[in-house]
Design a protein around this motif. Structure first.
Motif, PDB file in Angstrom:
ATOM      1  N   ILE A  64      96.092   2.987  54.039  1.00  0.00           N
ATOM      2  CA  ILE A  64      95.856   2.052  52.933  1.00  0.00           C
ATOM      3  C   ILE A  64      94.377   1.683  52.944  1.00  0.00           C
ATOM      4  N   VAL A  66      91.541  -0.827  51.635  1.00  0.00           N
ATOM      5  CA  VAL A  66      91.484  -2.204  51.134  1.00  0.00           C
ATOM      6  C   VAL A  66      90.056  -2.547  50.714  1.00  0.00           C
ATOM      7  N   MET A  84      98.150  -7.464  56.116  1.00  0.00           N
ATOM      8  CA  MET A  84      98.151  -6.074  55.641  1.00  0.00           C
ATOM      9  C   MET A  84      98.133  -5.101  56.815  1.00  0.00           C
ATOM     10  N   GLU A  85      97.236  -5.379  57.767  1.00  0.00           N
ATOM     11  CA  GLU A  85      97.107  -4.485  58.917  1.00  0.00           C
ATOM     12  C   GLU A  85      98.373  -4.494  59.769  1.00  0.00           C
ATOM     13  N   THR A  87     101.461  -5.247  58.824  1.00  0.00           N
ATOM     14  CA  THR A  87     102.547  -4.601  58.091  1.00  0.00           C
ATOM     15  C   THR A  87     102.380  -3.086  58.113  1.00  0.00           C
ATOM     16  N   ALA A  88     101.143  -2.634  57.938  1.00  0.00           N
ATOM     17  CA  ALA A  88     100.885  -1.191  57.966  1.00  0.00           C
ATOM     18  C   ALA A  88     101.229  -0.597  59.328  1.00  0.00           C
ATOM     19  N   VAL A  95      95.028   1.196  58.173  1.00  0.00           N
ATOM     20  CA  VAL A  95      94.320   0.401  57.172  1.00  0.00           C
ATOM     21  C   VAL A  95      92.823   0.616  57.335  1.00  0.00           C
ATOM     22  N   ILE A 122      94.440  -1.293  47.930  1.00  0.00           N
ATOM     23  CA  ILE A 122      94.668  -2.719  47.680  1.00  0.00           C
ATOM     24  C   ILE A 122      93.331  -3.371  47.349  1.00  0.00           C
ATOM     25  N   ARG A 304     101.147  -9.222  53.012  1.00  0.00           N
ATOM     26  CA  ARG A 304     102.308  -8.471  53.504  1.00  0.00           C
ATOM     27  C   ARG A 304     103.020  -7.757  52.361  1.00  0.00           C
ATOM     28  N   ALA A 307     100.952  -4.744  50.934  1.00  0.00           N
ATOM     29  CA  ALA A 307     101.044  -3.559  51.791  1.00  0.00           C
ATOM     30  C   ALA A 307     102.423  -2.916  51.683  1.00  0.00           C
TER      31      ALA A 307
END
Length: 332
Positions: A64, A66, A84-85, A87-88, A95, A122, A304, A307
């Motif tokens: 992902i 960002v 985000m990190e 969840t990834a 990420v 994102i 969250r 992601a």
């Protein structure tokens, strides 16, 4: 954007030699390796992580990308990037975060992002705002976090500011406060209109006329000294007891300035004036005495969900509003 072929041409070596220099430099002599590295630096070439995966490099899983518009440089919004990190990683993804300070991002920044061959993009912002998405990025899976696209058809995860303000003011009015004073964000802020809608709904339900509620809008995002001016106007000529019993603040920083001023005037919080904030800012909300009742801006949850949107390949190109829960403390 420079390619491996461009590097090979400038260095005067073969495509395979450039590949070895990037992936197994120990197999090249120092003179050849220096030529390749000088060419890479001169062209600003960034190796593709995707290509490294194909060649059996160290990178694994999907990525992902960002674009972090101010989010990585402020403690208030960095939770969004952390979520985000996290969840990834929980889903076997990587990420890659790029700080950006303008919208749309520069072509150089876009090229750098695309060189990593992300599987999804994102856009994140510290403050709710509208962003312009370059067309070249629209071909990738795309989602926005705490910002909205200037064009339709893009998934956005944003705070439910209308409901957050409604629930908080509704709770305050249920506690018996009937004479609120509002010191708001600038009217140009996207959150301003949403929170006004929540305020109006809560007042109407409780039978309090909107016209009876004094409101002040800050002129800019950092004009916090205007908070003192607004309070002085309300307290001028007062016999020590303010006409308002509840101060509704556009964010916790406004509330912090208001606390200092009210206490300097000998007013007790919440015995004489209750105070309600907004944002629950990390490192700020915890420093109030008495502890500030406020509304949580859901940075972590927005990150969250954004992601997860990419990881689960959701096809929901609309605005998704994320709940802003009330943080009930001791200032009312």
């Amino acid at each position: 954007m420079a390619s491996v072929k461009d590097v090979a041409r400038l260095a005067g070596v073969s495509f395979m030699t450039v590949s070895r220099a990037l992936n197994t430099p120990e197999k090249l002599n120092q003179e050849t390796l220096t030529k390749v590295r000088q060419a890479v630096e001169a062209l600003g070439y960034v190796p593709s992580l995707s290509a490294r995966k194909i060649r059996g490099g160290h990178s694994s899983g999907k990525t992902i990308g960002v674009f972090a518009l101010d989010t990585a440089t402020t403690p208030f919004a960095v939770e969004m990037l952390l979520s985000m990190e996290r969840t990834a990683r929980e889903n076997g993804w990587n990420v890659f975060i790029l700080n950006v300070f303008e919208t749309p991002p520069s072509q150089q920044t876009i090229d750098l992002m695309l060189s990593h061959q992300p599987d999804g993009i994102i856009f994140s912002a510290m403050q709710l705002r509208t962003v312009e998405i370059p067309q070249v990025l629209r071909s990738l899976p795309l989602v926005l976090s705490n910002c909205m696209s200037s064009e339709p058809g893009v998934a956005c995860y944003v705070p439910d500011d209308e409901d957050g303000q409604y629930q908080a003011v509704r709770q305050a009015l249920k506690r018996g406060y009937r004479h609120p004073l509002c010191i708001n964000l600038p009217q140009s802020s996207l959150a301003w209109e949403l929170r006004q809608q929540g305020l109006v709904r809560a007042l109407a339900e409780s039978g309090v006329s909107l016209n009876s509620v004094p409101q002040y809008n800050l002129s800019t995002d950092d004009a916090y000294e205007e908070t003192v001016v607004a309070l002085e106007q309300q307290l001028r000529g007062a016999d020590g007891k303010p006409a308002f019993d509840l101060l509704i603040c556009g964010n916790d920083r406004i509330a912090l300035v208001a606390y200092q001023y009210l206490l300097s005037r000998g007013l007790r919080i919440p015995a004489e004036v209750a105070v309600l904030g907004y944002d629950n800012m990390i490192g700020v909300a915890e420093l109030f005495y008495p502890p500030l009742s406020t509304v949580q801006l859901p940075y972590y949850e927005m990150g969250r969900r954004a992601a997860q949107h990419l990881i689960e390949c959701r096809n929901e190109p609309s605005i998704h509003r994320v709940s802003c829960p009330l943080v009930d403390r001791k200032s009312w």
